[in-house]
Design an enzyme around this catalytic site. Structure first.
Site, short mmCIF file in Angstrom:
data_model
loop_
_atom_site.label_atom_id
_atom_site.label_comp_id
_atom_site.label_asym_id
_atom_site.label_seq_id
_atom_site.Cartn_x
_atom_site.Cartn_y
_atom_site.Cartn_z
N THR A 1 0.80 -1.14 -0.20
CA THR A 1 -0.05 -0.04 0.06
C THR A 1 0.94 1.12 0.13
O THR A 1 1.82 1.02 0.52
CB THR A 1 -0.92 0.10 1.04
OG1 THR A 1 -1.51 1.62 0.98
CG2 THR A 1 -0.17 -0.12 2.81
N HIS B 1 1.99 -13.13 13.24
CA HIS B 1 3.09 -12.98 14.80
C HIS B 1 3.19 -14.56 14.76
O HIS B 1 3.43 -14.88 15.07
CB HIS B 1 3.02 -12.52 15.95
CG HIS B 1 5.01 -12.53 16.07
ND1 HIS B 1 5.54 -13.24 15.97
CD2 HIS B 1 4.98 -11.08 16.89
CE1 HIS B 1 6.54 -12.83 17.29
NE2 HIS B 1 6.74 -11.81 17.63
#
Length: 454
Positions: free
Chosen positions: A372, A424
């Site tokens: 982005t 994560h």
């Protein structure tokens, strides 16, 4: 099918827009019963679970019957409308399905579809304008994309009787946007808004802006305006909330010296625009560098699937594109097989068709990683939400001149913050840092001359 009067009536059916698409919702009919429509002219707006798009008519003729009302969801192959094409017009490929077979000799004489024109950077075929609408006047050349008009811009110009040749475009390559048209309407004439100016791909250093008066307090009693949530905003909300609820998002960032790339782009941008027909931005450079880093650290390019991780050794790069209705992420398929110029061409094509609602559902799925770029809007640091099922997303913000220490001396260089949000559950901090370090190294040390071919 032949009508009692002997005319040929074509049944317009819900098209198969992608292998995984089984149904769609009719958002809006762009033509009503009794109205004339030309081949390849947008007939209706269709929404699927992947993308909203305008579907062109496969034939020319008169819309005689609308069978499915707006807001209705139907399966692929459902009859949607009937068009009396008794004038013998041939069918076109790529639009809504029609049951009438085209005449091959007539089809060969039809103009190419608007999508093909957009991909080549050329203006799409002009539709036949209403006699009272001056919107289809010949457009002057004000840039490489100044003569490309989206269906929405054409429709607004016709509704407000605007001469588009008198409106300067503020979009990429001089393209006329919805805002340009509405500014002209607000001005009460056909002239372009005086303040329209082409945006730059990254904020450049400039003199301090002139001071202006602080606006006075607003008059109380303005109240509030309640607007419905649009279909695309609902889709964005569902996807973003789902991503936040299912991922264990973490984040880190590096600062990159873009001086070499800024100078390279400055040196070749005019020749590149003349050769390719569009401007060279910084996004292709970042995409090329990120693609190589993903092949070096493929776990960042992976997807968590239950108790397994799919580690990909190819790259389909999702590029976030802001447009009038919100945000969409078209995909550069096989970016690992492209050089810088190929990536630039693909991004330009996808972004242009995203903003004109000409993307197909297959073009917004299959991303293995996403980028982005909020930099052109002034953002200098971002923490993006992961575009699931991707494992990570990279944000590329505004390039700014900043003082940095080089060889124990203070120098002024073009710098940028590049950050990454990552899951994560799949990635640890060490790997995320190694990946961003690789992106930084690629951007700062690569010689781009051969990739540019200039």
């Amino acid at each position: 099918m032949v009508s009692p009067g002997g005319d040929e009536v074509t049944s317009i059916q819900m098209p198969q827009l992608g292998e995984t698409i089984v149904e769609g919702t009719i958002l809006k009919w762009l033509k009503q019963e009794g109205e004339r429509i030309e081949i390849d002219e947008p007939l209706f707006e269709l929404s699927t679970d992947k993308v909203d798009t305008e579907v062109p008519s496969p034939v020319s003729g008169t819309v005689t019957k609308i069978l499915v009302p707006e807001g209705t969801t139907v399966a692929v192959g459902t009859a949607l409308a009937e068009v009396d094409s008794g004038d013998g017009a041939a069918s076109a490929d790529g639009g809504a399905s029609g049951s009438a077979a085209p005449d091959p000799s007539a089809a060969a004489q039809e103009p190419v579809a608007a999508d093909a024109a957009d991909a080549a950077g050329a203006p799409p075929p002009a539709t036949t304008p209403a006699p009272t609408a001056p919107a289809a006047s010949a457009l002057p050349d004000r840039g490489p994309r100044s003569q490309i008009l989206s269906p929405l811009v054409r429709k607004l110009a016709e509704e407000h009787r605007l001469d588009l040749s008198q409106i300067s475009g503020s979009g990429t390559g001089g393209r006329i946007t919805k805002k340009d048209v509405m500014d002209a309407v607000a001005a009460g004439g056909t002239s372009a808004p005086a303040a329209a100016a082409a945006p730059v791909s990254a904020p450049a250093a400039a003199a301090a802006p002139a001071l202006r008066a602080v606006p006075g307090p607003s008059v109380s009693g303005g109240g509030e305006v309640v607007v419905p949530v649009t279909h695309i905003r609902k889709a964005i909300a569902t996807h973003m909330v789902g991503a936040m609820q299912t991922t264990a998002r973490a984040w880190n960032m590096v600062e990159v010296n873009m001086e070499h790339i800024v100078r390279t782009r400055q040196r070749v941008k005019d020749a590149f625009a003349a050769r390719e027909g569009f401007s060279l931005t910084y996004t292709p450079f970042v995409t090329r560098a990120v693609t190589e880093a993903l092949l070096t650290y493929p776990m960042v390019n992976s997807e968590l699937r239950g108790e397994e991780i799919a580690v990909r050794h190819y790259v389909n790069m999702g590029i976030a594109v802001s447009y009038e209705e919100g945000l969409i992420v078209p995909v550069v398929k096989g970016s690992d097989t492209m050089n810088l110029v190929g990536i630039a061409r693909s991004i330009n094509d996808l972004a242009a068709r995203a903003r004109s609602k000409k993307l197909q559902p297959d073009e917004v799925q299959g991303a293995t990683f996403s980028i982005t770029n909020p930099g052109p809007f002034g953002s200098i640091l971002s923490v993006p939400i992961i575009n699931t099922p991707n494992t990570a997303i990279l944000a590329f913000d505004a390039i700014e001149k900043r003082p940095v220490v080089i060889d124990d001396a203070i120098a002024i260089r073009h710098m940028v913050y590049i950050s990454m949000s990552w899951d994560h559950r799949v990635i640890d901090g060490a790997l995320a840092s190694q990946f961003l370090a690789r992106v930084k190294e690629n951007l700062e040390t690569w010689d781009w001359a051969e990739d540019l071919g200039l």
